[in-house]
Write an enzyme that holds these catalytic residues in place. Structure first.
Site, PDB file in Angstrom:
ATOM      1  N   HIS A 147       0.818  -1.261  -0.030  1.00  0.00           N
ATOM      2  CA  HIS A 147      -0.019   0.222  -0.051  1.00  0.00           C
ATOM      3  C   HIS A 147       1.056   1.366  -0.174  1.00  0.00           C
ATOM      4  O   HIS A 147       2.038   1.307   0.563  1.00  0.00           O
ATOM      5  CB  HIS A 147      -0.829   0.053   1.200  1.00  0.00           C
ATOM      6  CG  HIS A 147      -1.883  -0.819   1.052  1.00  0.00           C
ATOM      7  ND1 HIS A 147      -2.625  -1.018  -0.155  1.00  0.00           N
ATOM      8  CD2 HIS A 147      -2.720  -1.801   1.890  1.00  0.00           C
ATOM      9  CE1 HIS A 147      -3.753  -2.158   0.170  1.00  0.00           C
ATOM     10  NE2 HIS A 147      -3.637  -2.433   1.333  1.00  0.00           N
ATOM     11  N   LYS A 540     -13.457   4.132   7.855  1.00  0.00           N
ATOM     12  CA  LYS A 540     -13.689   5.503   7.159  1.00  0.00           C
ATOM     13  C   LYS A 540     -15.580   5.432   7.032  1.00  0.00           C
ATOM     14  O   LYS A 540     -15.885   6.431   7.019  1.00  0.00           O
ATOM     15  CB  LYS A 540     -13.262   5.251   5.882  1.00  0.00           C
ATOM     16  CG  LYS A 540     -13.567   6.495   4.939  1.00  0.00           C
ATOM     17  CD  LYS A 540     -12.390   6.310   3.845  1.00  0.00           C
ATOM     18  CE  LYS A 540     -12.892   5.268   2.948  1.00  0.00           C
ATOM     19  NZ  LYS A 540     -14.127   5.358   2.145  1.00  0.00           N
TER      20      LYS A 540
END
EC number: 4.1.1.31
Length: 875
Positions: A147, A540
């Site tokens: 990532h 999130k």
């Protein structure tokens, strides 16, 4: 009386260990010298002025100074502070490693045998049988991912490693004055290289670049460290018998990787890339094994008269003579009457042949090499040389057991919607799209990898955004289409990410185990089944508090489901490096898991900057592995499981109140009209997408118009750059205030492990925020109601966290951590003021021409790199 910020920083500076302070002072002086040589005393003077203003907390004067500089000077100052953070970081890492080595030499049990102490405690509390059962089933599976959260260039990392090595040399007691003088000259040379090296990548790394970067960690630390962990544990458990008999514990560290296998949202990862990634891994591990085998062979100079070989050893040598008589003759000439040595030197040549794909002379599989090592070990035992059998040879056996010929299990990940579309096209019988062809090609590559390296090299296929059992069945059906009945072993792993998906997980799993292919896999692999939990998107989606509680609840329900169905469950934790994505100390997190959910097995993703931080230095890597495995054992004991179960029941009402209040507060912010656009304005989100950190795109769509468009990593990264860190704490203040009972919350902090870890992580996130600076970022959005909402929640959360912890300041109870944050924050402030200058210009100045935009954006990106180094965190 509460301390002022400057008083706190003065105290923190005083508490810094003298050796560390001396290292930082030395490197700081050298950096100052380099700056003067490069641009003269005025540059150093400007750096010092800004440093003094931020230490004094004079933000207005600091902003005024930053605004007065020409663009070139602003860039140079940003680079100077960034270089300073690199030097400070390496000094701190070196100091941690030095402390661990010194404790080891001093025989401190807290460090030397932390894992063994866990075994001793379990034996004392639960009996030897329970301890042995846990040890026999122990698994630690760190999975490296690519990532895009490592902001440093490989060239910068290489220079940092050289400086670290030079700094370490200065602590050698054998170094004389001339040695130290030469060392200082070389340090100046390398700091000058660091200063003159661009902090920004000019191009985005490819997936194979990311694979090669990960290989550095394997070569520099993990190849040796994993065996060292086993050795220390065996030494502690076996006592004087260690190194003379079969080890007590089987290898339990198994490395995984998504690098070159994770194609969810990354079109740059193709079937060809996956094949090449495995080849790169294999090349590196075979080289490492060849070097280790050659070195051991050269040292194992045992004469046949003192240590006669067994018949199987002689047979291996004779079989090799029939295939390659010249090689055996050469080995015998150089090692006469040393058959054990001959076998190892022969094995080293066969490993080289394996790497060059010489099928006639190389090993077909790692199991064949391991078999020969076991034959050698048995021969040494029979010949009366057990110390040779279970010494360095055992280390090599451990390395083969842990890494095989593939180094790390390469896992595949793809989005469920991609499979659904591909299956629809395959069943439709028409022309297949490029995306569907790629899915089928990937499954063929998995089969090819298994054919060469065995199923253990690549068989896990993670389906992100799993919504139903059909999402798992689709992978098996596509494999049938791709391979026309050719053999393949697939363990399809559901990944539950959003709050809704976590809630529905058990129903999906109930349906999944009714699938014929899943039932066959359960039968074939001793009813093992893996479930992955996504920390990033859930946080999130519903905010940090509700996500933490939802993940715990999902773990508890999935664990109960596994027990009902007699399934050996492994929960795979998709944790990020940042606190807003499930980061934080992994060993603390393990002990806070739901009862029964660990069961001696812990698997997690290791992402971005967390990889070099945890595994880049050998003593630190060893300590990390020992801490996590010790926690894994302890979390699997009845005492710890009972404590968690009692706490979950006792504080159920508190949990419900926290969840409802935090979720409401979080959604009130992120679901406000125009929030996504405001977020993009008040943080450097748009610019982060232009920073070539990794091969993966930063967002799912073209523009950010809602949270769904945005990946979790830039979401966290952007908030941290603006010094807000909202994903680590937002909503917690409202939640704690909703409970309202301070004594009850303090009781929860003492007796509810999950709440304790959540509070600790929030405290750390808050400590890295700066109210004055974050307020300046929020003003850029021209949404005073959202700014007020954010600032009010920050104030409320800080107030309640301090109340519950019974502290006057953040991190008061964690001196080492608090000291580091206190000392770093003013220097990060300097970069934040420079970043604000650039961001404000980009957001408000419509008169900029293209060249000015490019230059201003470059300044901003330089500060992004510096702030990431200063906070030691990105996303």
């Amino acid at each position: 009386m509460t301390e002022t910020g400057s008083e706190t920083r003065t105290r923190a500076r005083f508490e810094v260990p003298e050796e560390l302070r001396a290292d930082v002072r030395l490197l700081g002086e050298i950096l100052g010298k380099v700056l003067v040589e490069y641009a003269g005393q005025p540059l150093l003077d400007d750096v010092e002025k800004l440093r003094e203003l931020t230490i004094a907390g004079d933000g207005a004067a600091a902003e005024e100074l930053v605004a007065s500089w020409p663009h070139e000077r602003a860039e140079d100052v940003a680079r100077a502070f960034t270089c300073y953070f690199h030097l400070t970081n390496l000094s701190e890492e070196l100091h941690r490693a030095r402390v661990l080595r010194e404790r080891d030499r001093a025989g401190s049990e807290a460090v030397v045998s932390e894992l063994a102490q866990a075994v001793e405690q379990i034996t004392r509390d639960s009996g030897e049988q329970q301890a042995r059962a846990l040890l026999n089933g122990l698994e630690f599976r760190p999975v490296l991912t690519a990532h895009p959260t490592e902001a440093r260039r490989r060239a910068v990392l290489a220079t940092i490693r050289r400086i670290t090595s030079l700094l370490d040399e200065r602590h050698d007691p054998r170094a004389g004055d001339s040695d130290l003088a030469e060392n200082r000259r070389r340090l100046i040379e390398q700091v000058d290289v660091l200063w003159r090296t661009s902090q920004l990548r000019t191009s985005r790394p490819t997936p194979l670049d990311e694979v090669r970067s990960a290989m550095a960690v394997f070569e520099e630390t993990l190849f040796d460290v994993v065996g060292n962990v086993y050795r220390r544990l065996d030494d502690a458990l076996a006592g004087d018998a260690a190194g003379t008999r079969t080890p007590v514990v089987a290898p339990f560290v198994h490395l995984g990787s998504w690098i070159g296998g994770d194609r969810d949202g990354n079109p740059n990862v193709t079937a060809a890339i996956t094949r090449e990634a495995m080849q790169i891994q294999a090349d590196h591990v075979l080289q490492a094994l060849e070097r280790a085998t050659e070195a051991l062979g050269r040292s194992l100079t045992l004469d046949a008269a003192t240590t006669p070989p067994s018949a199987p050893v002689r047979r291996i040598l004779e079989d090799a003579r029939a295939v390659n008589p010249e090689l055996i003759a050469d080995i015998e000439t150089r090692s006469p009457a040393e058959p054990h040595r001959q076998l190892l030197l022969l094995a080293a040549r066969r490993l080289a042949a394996t790497r060059s794909r010489d099928a006639d002379f190389g090993y077909p599989r790692s199991a064949d090499f391991l078999h020969e090592l076991k034959v050698l070990q048995d021969s040494l035992v029979t010949a009366g040389a057990p110390r040779q059998a279970f010494g360095e040879l055992q280390q090599l056996i451990w390395q083969v057991n842990s890494f095989g010929f593939h180094l790390a299990e390469l896992e595949i990940r793809q989005h469920s919607s991609v499979h659904a579309k591909a299956l629809e096209e395959v069943l439709g019988g028409g022309e297949l799209s490029d995306q569907t062809e790629e899915v089928l090609a990937t499954l063929r590559v998995i089969a090819q990898i298994q054919q060469r390296f065995g199923p253990e090299a690549c068989r896990r296929y993670v389906v992100s955004f799993t919504r139903n059992a059909a999402d798992l069945a689709a992978v098996y059906e596509l494999a049938d289409a791709a391979l026309d009945g050719r053999p393949i072993e697939l363990d399809v792993v559901p990944l539950f990410e959003t709050g809704e998906d976590l809630q529905n997980s058990v129903e999906v799993l109930d349906n999944a185990i009714q699938l014929t292919r899943v039932r066959h896999r359960l039968t074939a692999n001793d009813r093992r089944f893996e479930v992955m939990l996504g920390y990033s998107d859930s946080a999130k989606d519903v905010g940090p508090v509700s996500a933490t509680l939802a993940l715990y609840d999902a773990q508890a329900r999935i664990t109960a489901w596994a027990q009902r169905n007699a399934i050996r469950l492994t929960l795979f934790h998709g944790r990020g490096g940042a606190l807003g994505r499930g980061g934080g100390p992994a060993n603390r997190a393990v002990l806070a898991q739901a009862p029964g959910s660990v069961a001696g097995r812990f698997k997690l993703t290791e992402q971005g900057e967390a990889i070099p931080a945890r595994y880049g230095n050998a003593p630190i890597a060893q300590r990390h592995i020992e801490q996590v495995t010790a926690a894994t054992l302890l979390a699997s004991t009845p005492a710890v499981e009972e404590r968690a179960a009692v706490a979950a029941d006792r504080f159920a009402v508190v949990e419900k109140t926290l969840d409802e209040a935090a979720r409401t507060a979080y959604h009130r912010l992120v679901k406000a009209d125009g929030f996504a656009e405001w977020f993009s304005t008040v943080t450097p989100l748009e610019e982060l997408g232009q920073l070539p950190l990794g091969s993966r795109p930063a967002r799912r769509g073209v523009a950010v118009s809602s949270l769904e468009d945005l990946r979790a990593i830039p979401w966290v990264f952007a908030w941290s750059q603006a010094r807000v860190n909202a994903p680590g704490w937002y909503g917690l203040g409202t939640a704690l205030a909703a409970v309202g009972d301070v004594e009850l919350l303090r009781d929860a902090n003492q007796n509810w492990p999950l709440f304790q870890v959540m509070l600790e992580n929030a405290e750390m996130s808050l400590a890295k925020t700066d109210r004055r600076i974050l307020g300046r970022y929020l003003e850029l959005g021209d949404r005073p109601e959202l700014t007020r909402q954010m600032l009010d929640e920050h104030e409320l959360t800080t107030e309640w966290v301090l109340k519950v912890l019974d502290q006057e300041r953040l991190l008061q109870g964690r001196r080492v951590l608090g000291r580091a944050v206190e000392l770093r924050n003013p220097y990060v402030d300097a970069l934040s003021y420079l970043q604000l200058r650039a961001l404000r210009t980009l957001r408000t100045d419509d008169s900029l021409d293209e060249q000015q935009i490019v230059r201003t954006r470059r300044l901003l990106l330089l500060t992004v790199s510096g702030v990431a180094a200063g906070l030691q965190n990105t996303g």
